[in-house]
Design an enzyme around this catalytic site. Structure first.
Site, PDB file in Angstrom:
ATOM      1  N   TRP A 168      -5.472  25.104   5.796  1.00 13.83           N
ATOM      2  CA  TRP A 168      -6.371  25.999   6.528  1.00 13.83           C
ATOM      3  C   TRP A 168      -7.648  26.259   5.756  1.00 13.83           C
ATOM      4  CZ3 TRP A 168      -6.074  25.718  11.347  1.00 13.83           C
ATOM      5  CH2 TRP A 168      -4.843  25.574  11.986  1.00 13.83           C
ATOM      6  N   ASP A 184      -9.293  34.769   5.820  1.00 16.10           N
ATOM      7  CA  ASP A 184      -8.533  34.334   6.994  1.00 16.10           C
ATOM      8  C   ASP A 184      -7.108  34.841   6.807  1.00 16.10           C
ATOM      9  OD1 ASP A 184      -7.070  33.067   8.944  1.00 16.10           O
ATOM     10  OD2 ASP A 184      -7.762  31.029   8.485  1.00 16.10           O
ATOM     11  N   LYS A 208      -0.079  34.489  15.754  1.00 16.48           N
ATOM     12  CA  LYS A 208       0.942  34.369  14.715  1.00 16.48           C
ATOM     13  C   LYS A 208       1.751  35.665  14.605  1.00 16.48           C
ATOM     14  CE  LYS A 208      -1.068  30.452  13.999  1.00 16.48           C
ATOM     15  NZ  LYS A 208      -2.016  30.100  12.964  1.00 16.48           N
TER      16      LYS A 208
END
Ligand SMILES: *Cc1c(COP(=O)(O)O)cnc(C)c1O
Length: 359
Positions: A101, A171, A195
């Site tokens: 990510w 993030d 999530k």
């Protein structure tokens, strides 16, 4: 019948939330309509959005000098939106590379500015968080970007970096609301909802208000944090139903005792699984112990030719989505807030039996 869904995202939601949404599907609180059918500017929906925001503020103890935005585009869109909103007269930003990510964030930012990779864990296949002493931060960076929970590699920061006067941008897609954090240490926190928060389609952005006038003129209005803050996230039609469900999740979390209480549960759930992995030489997790994620637990079978049999047996017992991400292979159990401890127990029990049979 409900199964145990270990998906990394979109992921399991609390069952009481789904039941409430079902009960309110056709007629929300006597309005005669579903939340999906409401005007985003009507008083019913404004009430829903305001309550969601104030509950989120309470849950995370968000200080008053931070704006909470309910946007769209997910964390991947935000990877571009961040440089657009923060660069102003600057032309560079620092990024710490801890995995898949982070890499995506870096790749996107490179379209807008010079990226200095201040530290990278690539040397050890992204199995750790580089300690801050090793970071080479640059002078004149507009911000420092980190991914505080690498969903694919299962690596989590259990500490908060100190970037001085340079805004820290994080993030937090896959662990926001899983643990207490000191918001005041961050300039910007962002994440896709799917999530640990709610359905896909909603992006959370928490931004310190002094950072709202740093946008490049090319920034699209729908992605301009200042414009969105001034318009209560309604420059465009927000993801109304996703906001409503996230609001129900926030209420559920408050009912669980809030973030500190859920954090305790998360520690216990992660310990169940990691302790089992560490006792076994049939299964392994590659991440340095201090940096292991409480939310996403990747693991491998000693003999990967058994992977398919493992997944098949798990499915027969009502446990799904355990296949690891293609970038790392093996297995991965995502055990977000809404995964009950019974799900983790069932997984560990199954893993023990599978090991006895094949080990
Ligand atoms: C899932 C995930 C993303 C991607 O989010 P989208 O909503 O698909 O844009 C980004 N970062 C992290 C850490 C993630 O877990």
């Amino acid at each position: 019948m409900r199964i145990f869904n270990f998906s990394a995202g979109p992921a399991v939601l609390p069952e009481p939330v789904l039941r409430e949404a079902a009960a309110e599907m056709l007629d929300w609180h006597g309005s005669g309509m579903s939340v999906m059918e409401m005007s985003h500017r009507g008083k019913e929906f404004i009430g829903i959005a305001d309550k969601a925001q104030s509950d989120l503020r309470t849950l995370l103890a968000i200080p008053n000098n931070y704006k909470v935005l309910f946007l769209q585009g997910g964390a991947i869109a935000e990877n571009a939106i961040i440089p657009m909103n923060l660069l102003k007269e600057k032309s560079a930003a620092d990024y710490v590379n801890t995995g898949e990510w982070s890499k995506k964030s870096i790749k996107e930012a490179r379209k807008y500015c010079a990226v200095n990779v201040a530290a990278s864990a690539e040397d050890k296949k992204f199995t750790y968080v580089p300690p801050q002493e090793s970071w080479k931060l640059s002078k004149g960076a507009a911000y420092v970007h980190v991914c505080t929970n690498e969903t694919i590699g299962g690596v989590e920061y259990h500490w908060t970096p100190d970037t001085g006067d340079v805004p820290l941008v994080a993030d937090m897609s896959s662990h926001i609301l899983s643990r207490a954090i000191d918001i005041s240490r961050f300039g910007v926190i962002y994440g896709g909802a799917q999530k640990n928060v709610g359905p896909a389609g909603l992006t959370l952005v928490i931004v310190r208000d002094d950072l709202l006038d740093q946008a490049l003129p090319i920034t699209p209005s729908a992605f301009n944090w200042k414009e969105q803050a001034e318009a209560d996230s309604m420059v465009n039609t927000p993801a109304t139903y996703a906001i409503y469900i996230a609001g129900l999740v926030f209420e559920w979390l408050k009912g669980q005792g809030g973030v500190p209480a859920i954090e305790k549960q998360n520690i216990a759930k992660a310990a169940l699984l990691y302790d089992f992995l560490d006792r076994s030489d049939f299964y392994s997790n590659p991440v340095r112990k201090e940096d292991r994620s409480r939310m996403n637990v990747p693991f491998r079978l000693r003999d990967e030719s058994l992977d398919e049999a493992f997944l098949k047996g798990a499915k027969e017992r009502g446990m799904v989505q355990l296949k690891g991400h293609r970038a790392v292979g093996g297995m991965r159990a995502s055990i977000y807030n809404a995964m009950p401890v019974e799900g983790v127990r069932a997984l560990v029990e199954y893993m023990g039996e599978f090991e006895k049979r094949h080990g």
